[in-house]
Write a protein that holds these residues in place. Sequence first.
Motif, PDB file in Angstrom:
ATOM      1  N   ALA A  51       0.838  -1.197   0.000  1.00  0.00           N
ATOM      2  CA  ALA A  51       0.000   0.000   0.000  1.00  0.00           C
ATOM      3  C   ALA A  51       0.873   1.247   0.000  1.00  0.00           C
ATOM      4  N   TYR A  70      -3.787  -1.599   3.488  1.00  0.00           N
ATOM      5  CA  TYR A  70      -4.691  -2.534   2.840  1.00  0.00           C
ATOM      6  C   TYR A  70      -5.640  -3.117   3.883  1.00  0.00           C
ATOM      7  N   VAL A  90      -7.346  -6.346   4.098  1.00  0.00           N
ATOM      8  CA  VAL A  90      -7.197  -7.626   3.405  1.00  0.00           C
ATOM      9  C   VAL A  90      -8.268  -8.600   3.869  1.00  0.00           C
ATOM     10  N   SER A 126     -12.047  -3.483  -4.985  1.00  0.00           N
ATOM     11  CA  SER A 126     -10.772  -4.085  -4.587  1.00  0.00           C
ATOM     12  C   SER A 126      -9.620  -3.416  -5.327  1.00  0.00           C
ATOM     13  N   SER A 127      -8.489  -3.318  -4.643  1.00  0.00           N
ATOM     14  CA  SER A 127      -7.278  -2.776  -5.257  1.00  0.00           C
ATOM     15  C   SER A 127      -6.397  -3.881  -5.829  1.00  0.00           C
ATOM     16  N   ALA A 157      -7.354  -7.232  -1.491  1.00  0.00           N
ATOM     17  CA  ALA A 157      -6.937  -6.093  -0.677  1.00  0.00           C
ATOM     18  C   ALA A 157      -7.597  -4.822  -1.181  1.00  0.00           C
ATOM     19  N   GLU A 193      -7.273  -0.742  -0.683  1.00  0.00           N
ATOM     20  CA  GLU A 193      -6.399   0.296  -0.137  1.00  0.00           C
ATOM     21  C   GLU A 193      -7.238   1.452   0.403  1.00  0.00           C
TER      22      GLU A 193
END
Length: 229
Positions: A87, A93, A95, A144-145, A185, A187
């Motif tokens: 991140a 993050y 998660v 989501s990243s 994850a 962010e």
Amino acid sequence: MSIRAVSAVSLALVLLLAGCKSNDDGSSAGGDNASGSSDSSKPKYTDFKDFPGDELSYSEGGTLQPVPLRLKVVDSQWSTELGDHSAKVGSHYLVLYIAATSGADDRGAQHVGLNVQYTGVKFKADNPSDCEYGQGDDGCTYASSEVSDLDKKVEDNTWRDHLWIVNQYSYVDIAPKETLIGALAIEVSDKITGVSDVQFCAASPTKGTQMYPETFPCMSLNKQPKARK
């Protein structure tokens, strides 16, 4: 010493040597105990149906995926990294560790996986107006990243230390009733405070197919992540 005494001593020595030999070849009670200890230390893998909590029916691209996936969140945490991705400084993050199985017990699912465009989270915050995405009255919705591959052998309670391979999207085939584990994850800036009531969101076969996480069905986590440090 009498002949009877000598014979008794000899018999005792023979029995003692026989006992030692039994211990050496692992056929004694001691050997059985060692085997039992070995069994208790074997890796454990939970079936999807035995994980607690709610589940979502997930389909990347909606009806384009013939067999959807069933997803459950088995764990969550705040972290600075997932796999080899980190991140940004000033962010963490969130998660989520995800169990996945085929949406049909009598057949598997082909070419399926997690996708950043079709998964995300919704949460409450003290200052939702500062959220980068999906600002609501009392919270925010984020796509989501990062997402990982779905792995076939992830031992129970090791997902936080597992070496995840991170991709924007990744595809595998799932056999009927097979359980796979993956991670995603999200962010979130450290400026967002008081994050609570985290919900996992994913596109379903009938709803939320336009890559807008605000439209996805969501479910509360069975256990909320601990606060960021």
